[in-house]
Design a protein around this motif. Structure first.
Motif: not given
Length: 187
Positions: A118-134
């Motif tokens: 959101s504009r009221e937040g960070l106005g990001l274009q992309r969010i990544e998620w990473r996790a250990v396999v499994g």
């Protein structure tokens, strides 16, 4: 940036406080949190105290935002936006053992993602998620939020004991429809 408190139907996401040290310490004794996150292992009281102090500095310096996930008076977990730059950040979270299987991870993550885009937040274009396999539980949360599975990164993630693991990566764009996606690693 001043800390922001977010609310969902059941949860409050607010700044971790000194009063949370014991709950953070207890949760970080969980083998799954030690295995699948970057918390130091073994996790000691000083780590929880340093974490609380670091969160406050990171909000003030506008480099990371971390929230305690609260179910009433219970600290259910932590969630945050990390490694920020160029309109992107990484979403990370852990849920304490007693609060798992109740949908808190998905509910809290949805609130953080909405705010981050959101504009009221960070106005990001992309969010990544990473996790250990499994780490199936974390992957199910990301998939439910509409993250697109992007692959496996070899030896890309390091846990708190210094061990390197292969990692799954997924991405969500501000323009994505946020419907659950098919992920080959989840069947």
């Amino acid at each position: 940036m001043e800390p922001v408190t977010l609310h969902t139907e059941r949860l409050e996401l607010s700044t971790p406080l000194a009063a949370d040290v014991d709950a953070v310490l207890a949760a970080c004794q969980d083998p799954a949190i030690a295995r699948y996150t970057t918390v130091p292992s073994p996790y000691e009281r000083r780590h929880a105290e340093e974490f609380i102090d670091r969160v406050a500095r990171n909000w003030a310096d506008d480099v990371e935002q971390t929230w305690a996930i609260r179910d009433g008076d219970v600290l259910a977990g932590m969630i945050g936006l990390y490694r920020q730059g160029a309109g992107a950040a990484e979403l990370g979270y852990w849920i304490g053992p007693a609060s798992r299987q109740r949908g808190f991870g998905t509910e809290a993550s949805r609130a953080v993602v909405d705010w981050a885009f959101s504009r009221e937040g960070l106005g990001l274009q992309r969010i990544e998620w990473r996790a250990v396999v499994g780490n199936i539980g974390s992957a199910r949360i990301a998939r439910a939020l509409g993250f697109h599975y992007e692959g496996t990164l070899r030896q890309a993630l390091r846990n708190g004991s210094g061990h390197r693991d292969d990692g799954w990566i997924a991405g969500l764009l501000a323009t994505d429809d946020r419907l659950p996606q098919e992920w080959p690693v989840l069947g």
